[in-house]
Design an enzyme around this catalytic site. Sequence first.
Site, PDB file in Angstrom:
ATOM      1  N   THR A  12     -22.664   8.720 -11.571  1.00 48.09           N
ATOM      2  CA  THR A  12     -23.785   8.106 -11.082  1.00 48.09           C
ATOM      3  C   THR A  12     -24.904   7.637 -12.152  1.00 48.09           C
ATOM      4  O   THR A  12     -25.337   6.442 -12.054  1.00 48.09           O
ATOM      5  CB  THR A  12     -24.447   8.947 -10.166  1.00 48.09           C
ATOM      6  OG1 THR A  12     -23.487   9.160  -9.027  1.00 48.09           O
ATOM      7  CG2 THR A  12     -25.757   8.332  -9.381  1.00 48.09           C
ATOM      8  N   ASP A  56     -15.811   7.589 -12.096  1.00 44.79           N
ATOM      9  CA  ASP A  56     -16.251   8.480 -11.184  1.00 44.79           C
ATOM     10  C   ASP A  56     -15.910   9.806 -11.484  1.00 44.79           C
ATOM     11  O   ASP A  56     -14.638   9.836 -11.654  1.00 44.79           O
ATOM     12  CB  ASP A  56     -16.142   7.771  -9.751  1.00 44.79           C
ATOM     13  CG  ASP A  56     -16.892   8.667  -8.742  1.00 44.79           C
ATOM     14  OD1 ASP A  56     -17.652   8.062  -8.051  1.00 44.79           O
ATOM     15  OD2 ASP A  56     -16.563   9.951  -8.498  1.00 44.79           O
ATOM     16  N   SER A  57     -16.590  10.915 -11.630  1.00 45.07           N
ATOM     17  CA  SER A  57     -15.841  11.988 -11.843  1.00 45.07           C
ATOM     18  C   SER A  57     -14.844  12.636 -10.833  1.00 45.07           C
ATOM     19  O   SER A  57     -14.191  13.497 -11.350  1.00 45.07           O
ATOM     20  CB  SER A  57     -16.920  13.314 -12.181  1.00 45.07           C
ATOM     21  OG  SER A  57     -17.373  13.629 -10.740  1.00 45.07           O
ATOM     22  N   SER A  58     -14.866  12.057  -9.620  1.00 43.11           N
ATOM     23  CA  SER A  58     -13.635  12.292  -8.708  1.00 43.11           C
ATOM     24  C   SER A  58     -12.215  11.890  -9.464  1.00 43.11           C
ATOM     25  O   SER A  58     -11.296  12.480  -9.120  1.00 43.11           O
ATOM     26  CB  SER A  58     -13.841  11.690  -7.597  1.00 43.11           C
ATOM     27  OG  SER A  58     -15.057  11.773  -6.975  1.00 43.11           O
ATOM     28  N   ASP A  89     -20.022  15.349  -9.269  1.00 44.80           N
ATOM     29  CA  ASP A  89     -19.096  16.103  -8.258  1.00 44.80           C
ATOM     30  C   ASP A  89     -17.971  16.886  -8.888  1.00 44.80           C
ATOM     31  O   ASP A  89     -17.801  18.087  -8.314  1.00 44.80           O
ATOM     32  CB  ASP A  89     -18.411  14.859  -7.687  1.00 44.80           C
ATOM     33  CG  ASP A  89     -19.235  13.963  -6.845  1.00 44.80           C
ATOM     34  OD1 ASP A  89     -20.312  14.477  -6.575  1.00 44.80           O
ATOM     35  OD2 ASP A  89     -18.747  12.839  -6.384  1.00 44.80           O
ATOM     36  N   THR A 275     -13.547  35.103  -4.216  1.00 40.71           N
ATOM     37  CA  THR A 275     -14.326  34.919  -2.794  1.00 40.71           C
ATOM     38  C   THR A 275     -14.944  33.828  -2.667  1.00 40.71           C
ATOM     39  O   THR A 275     -15.208  32.934  -3.657  1.00 40.71           O
ATOM     40  CB  THR A 275     -15.723  36.105  -2.954  1.00 40.71           C
ATOM     41  OG1 THR A 275     -16.360  35.846  -1.631  1.00 40.71           O
ATOM     42  CG2 THR A 275     -16.425  35.821  -3.903  1.00 40.71           C
ATOM     43  N   GLN A 276     -14.754  33.439  -1.334  1.00 41.61           N
ATOM     44  CA  GLN A 276     -15.496  32.088  -0.893  1.00 41.61           C
ATOM     45  C   GLN A 276     -17.045  32.115  -0.976  1.00 41.61           C
ATOM     46  O   GLN A 276     -17.700  31.074  -0.624  1.00 41.61           O
ATOM     47  CB  GLN A 276     -14.906  32.047   0.570  1.00 41.61           C
ATOM     48  CG  GLN A 276     -13.416  31.508   0.747  1.00 41.61           C
ATOM     49  CD  GLN A 276     -13.065  31.516   2.244  1.00 41.61           C
ATOM     50  OE1 GLN A 276     -13.817  31.397   3.272  1.00 41.61           O
ATOM     51  NE2 GLN A 276     -11.864  31.648   2.683  1.00 41.61           N
ATOM     52  N   CYS A 277     -17.450  33.333  -1.119  1.00 42.38           N
ATOM     53  CA  CYS A 277     -19.064  33.386  -0.885  1.00 42.38           C
ATOM     54  C   CYS A 277     -19.221  32.808  -2.181  1.00 42.38           C
ATOM     55  O   CYS A 277     -18.765  32.858  -3.243  1.00 42.38           O
ATOM     56  CB  CYS A 277     -19.406  34.918  -1.121  1.00 42.38           C
ATOM     57  SG  CYS A 277     -19.110  35.582   0.378  1.00 42.38           S
TER      58      CYS A 277
HETATM   59  N1  ASP Z   1     -19.501  10.478  -7.490  1.00 46.68           N
HETATM   60  C1  ASP Z   1     -20.487  10.604  -8.543  1.00 46.68           C
HETATM   61  C2  ASP Z   1     -19.537  11.155  -9.518  1.00 46.68           C
HETATM   62  O1  ASP Z   1     -19.202  12.452  -9.624  1.00 46.68           O
HETATM   63  C3  ASP Z   1     -21.429  11.566  -8.160  1.00 46.68           C
HETATM   64  C4  ASP Z   1     -22.485  11.899  -9.443  1.00 46.68           C
HETATM   65  O2  ASP Z   1     -22.288  11.484 -10.319  1.00 46.68           O
HETATM   66  O3  ASP Z   1     -23.510  12.455  -9.346  1.00 46.68           O
HETATM   67  O4  ASP Z   1     -18.997  10.649 -10.639  1.00 46.68           O
END
Ligand code: ASP
Length: 339
Positions: A12, A56-58, A89, A275-277
Amino acid sequence: MRNILLIYTGGTIGMIKDQRTGELRSFDFEYIYDHVPELERLHLKLKSISFEKPIDSSEINFENWKEIAEIIETNYDSYDGFVVLHGSDTMAFTASALSFMLQGLKKPVILTGSQLPIGTIRTDGKENLITAVEIAAACDENGVAIVQEVAVYFEYSLYRGNRCSKVSANQFEAFQSPNYPELAVAGVNIDYANDRLFRSPLTELRVQKTLSKQIGLVKLFPGIPMEFYSSLFNIENIKAIVLETYGAGNAPSDSKLQQLIELYIEKGGLVLNVTQCSSGAVKQGTYQTSSFFQKVGVISGRDLTTEAALTKLQYLFGLGISNEEVNVLLEQSLVGEMK
Ligand code: ASP
């Protein structure tokens, strides 16, 4: 003058709005520079390298992690510190992975990004970027770097990279590290918690670029239809599974789940219990609902985050060592990732 290398991967921080669709998309690194002229006023030598196509980091994958590690390895002797600009992300995954891939660091590798693009008026990107650069340049009176590990800087806090997770999709305070306190807090001054900073016993940088893809993740939930998960517990394809359990490492006493795990381990598979916690640790055997794990040889991930557990296994299986050696290393904290 300290020499800092900025590595721009995307996220972002460097995005702009597509006028036609309204979507945010990655932009050139120059765009960031244009919006943070302050960078030129820091008494530092700053150079930058950008991914050919910022993402985008996804979209992040092993190739991208390898590219970041290679950039740092190639430039290691020429710079005093590194700042990796990255989407938030998957930042905790990348920070965890890099902490295992880059061992023996004597210089800081600081990941940062932002929740709002750097061109927007209320952006958090400016402060994050400027302070991350300052942290990457910070040294003692002998020129020794204060931070010598992979860390995440976000909204006034510096966290150990393999201890933090993204916890908010919209707050500026997007990260937390519940099981390990901040390495530094930026106020009027940047206050470093010196006793929390990691120091590697290695004398040289050791870079591991191969990671294993044969690692799985299962998050338990009430009513989980284990019969549909059985194909995952196949040792030919998946060598190790991170099992996200309840509380202190508990699971239902469902016989299908137990059989699946027992057989998988018998065949040489490895199951790591986390753990999920978001805070606290796995303690197998505390409740009857976790005694089974202890009995069949499920490994306790103690207070590892899921991000650190996954990337630690990806790293360990990427080393091409035996399962016994992996087991031994899983019991140890390699780069400050667990208690
Ligand atoms: N979707 C963006 C990413 O991870 C969100 C961010 O940068 O905060 O690339």
